[in-house]
Design a protein around this motif. Sequence first.
Motif, PDB file in Angstrom:
ATOM      1  N   ALA A 116     -49.469 -19.715  -1.109  1.00 59.68           N
ATOM      2  CA  ALA A 116     -49.017 -19.627  -2.517  1.00 59.68           C
ATOM      3  C   ALA A 116     -48.229 -20.870  -3.048  1.00 59.68           C
ATOM      4  N   LEU A 117     -47.596 -21.556  -2.120  1.00 59.42           N
ATOM      5  CA  LEU A 117     -46.916 -22.685  -2.468  1.00 59.42           C
ATOM      6  C   LEU A 117     -47.733 -23.879  -2.480  1.00 59.42           C
ATOM      7  N   THR A 118     -48.485 -24.105  -1.624  1.00 64.41           N
ATOM      8  CA  THR A 118     -49.563 -25.018  -1.549  1.00 64.41           C
ATOM      9  C   THR A 118     -50.529 -25.122  -2.761  1.00 64.41           C
ATOM     10  N   ASN A 119     -51.102 -23.709  -2.762  1.00 63.32           N
ATOM     11  CA  ASN A 119     -52.033 -23.505  -3.900  1.00 63.32           C
ATOM     12  C   ASN A 119     -51.447 -24.062  -5.342  1.00 63.32           C
ATOM     13  N   LEU A 120     -50.206 -23.502  -5.356  1.00 61.68           N
ATOM     14  CA  LEU A 120     -49.618 -23.874  -6.972  1.00 61.68           C
ATOM     15  C   LEU A 120     -49.643 -25.451  -7.016  1.00 61.68           C
ATOM     16  N   ASN A 121     -49.422 -26.204  -5.735  1.00 62.47           N
ATOM     17  CA  ASN A 121     -49.494 -27.732  -6.127  1.00 62.47           C
ATOM     18  C   ASN A 121     -50.670 -28.200  -5.511  1.00 62.47           C
ATOM     19  N   ARG A 122     -51.813 -27.681  -5.754  1.00 66.25           N
ATOM     20  CA  ARG A 122     -52.856 -28.363  -5.275  1.00 66.25           C
ATOM     21  C   ARG A 122     -53.421 -29.196  -6.006  1.00 66.25           C
ATOM     22  N   THR A 123     -52.862 -29.446  -7.353  1.00 60.31           N
ATOM     23  CA  THR A 123     -53.480 -30.587  -8.191  1.00 60.31           C
ATOM     24  C   THR A 123     -52.664 -31.581  -7.713  1.00 60.31           C
ATOM     25  N   ARG A 124     -51.527 -31.588  -7.395  1.00 60.40           N
ATOM     26  CA  ARG A 124     -50.890 -32.939  -6.903  1.00 60.40           C
ATOM     27  C   ARG A 124     -51.204 -33.366  -5.772  1.00 60.40           C
ATOM     28  N   VAL A 125     -51.766 -32.283  -4.602  1.00 61.88           N
ATOM     29  CA  VAL A 125     -52.134 -32.935  -3.398  1.00 61.88           C
ATOM     30  C   VAL A 125     -53.473 -33.469  -3.893  1.00 61.88           C
ATOM     31  N   LEU A 126     -54.470 -32.822  -4.685  1.00 59.48           N
ATOM     32  CA  LEU A 126     -55.648 -33.608  -4.884  1.00 59.48           C
ATOM     33  C   LEU A 126     -55.696 -34.865  -5.277  1.00 59.48           C
TER      34      LEU A 126
END
Length: 328
Positions: free
Chosen positions: A228-238
């Motif tokens: 849930a945490l990394t998915n919520l911030n996925r755009t930042r990672v991408l």
Amino acid sequence: MISRRRFIGVLAGGAFASLHDAKAQQPAKVWRIGFLASSARPPDGAPPATLRQALQELGYVDGTSISYVGRWAEVKRDRLPGLAAEMVGLKVDLIVAFGAPAAEAAKEATSTIPIVIVNAGDPVGIGLIASLARPGGNVSGISDQATELSAKRLELLKEAMPNASSIAVLWNAGDRAMTLRYREIEKAARVLGVTIRPLGVREPDDFDVAFTAMTRERPDALLLITDALTNLNRTRVLDFAAAHRVPAMYEFGSLVREGGLISYGPDLGDSYRRAAVYIDRILKGAKPSELPVEQPNRYYLLVNLKTAKALGLTIPQSLLLRADEVIQ
């Protein structure tokens, strides 16, 4: 004049008819299904559409024979126990728990209400169930083999980039199930001869720390473990991976369609459709303790050639031929 026998028969017939009418007028059972997740609340405030559609196809009509109670922790894990207790207080008939933290909270809150898990990582490894074949207790559902798949993802990333020697792994270090995946990657790295750079995060601010570390010492590639945490911030990672030209492996195809390089994993829609079958069987009398936990029967490999071109990479033809979807 009416005979005594006939009079009693008329009374009995009338009583039977009245009882039959009363039963006919009695409203049908409306099953109350709880949905618990640690992720952000969706705009419609409803459980996933795929799950609801699958239950409708099995004969459950929303508002007529089934209703839903959804609770989302907004990526604040400490809220999950209270939300799970709230569901128990609302007397739901069954809880669908998405993700390991939600499943753990639900199990802690009740030992009697059936729990159907989805995407909960390794349910045996984190103690949710006794075994896949005989889960025991009140928990069953879909396991995603995420721990074992983590090694396979690293292998595929290495195949896509044979010269990669340093690979960063970004994961939620506050989630036991995610840490099990990371440990599996560490083991696989020793076999593949690559160095792993651990980037554990526990809250949104930690992503900036991870990005700074990768900027300071750029890895050859990145592997993102999704919760849930990394998915919520996925755009930042991408966005970071694109801006700094870091090839990245993801767990779900949706991130590749959003611009990621490569992914390997199950389709969540398939998992929700299978979960609906579990719900149907339990509502019809099956015991979770006697329902073996299933694993996805298919995993999908996606490659984004547009992203590969932007990164200056040539994906091996052997990998492209095995891909289920190639995005041009």
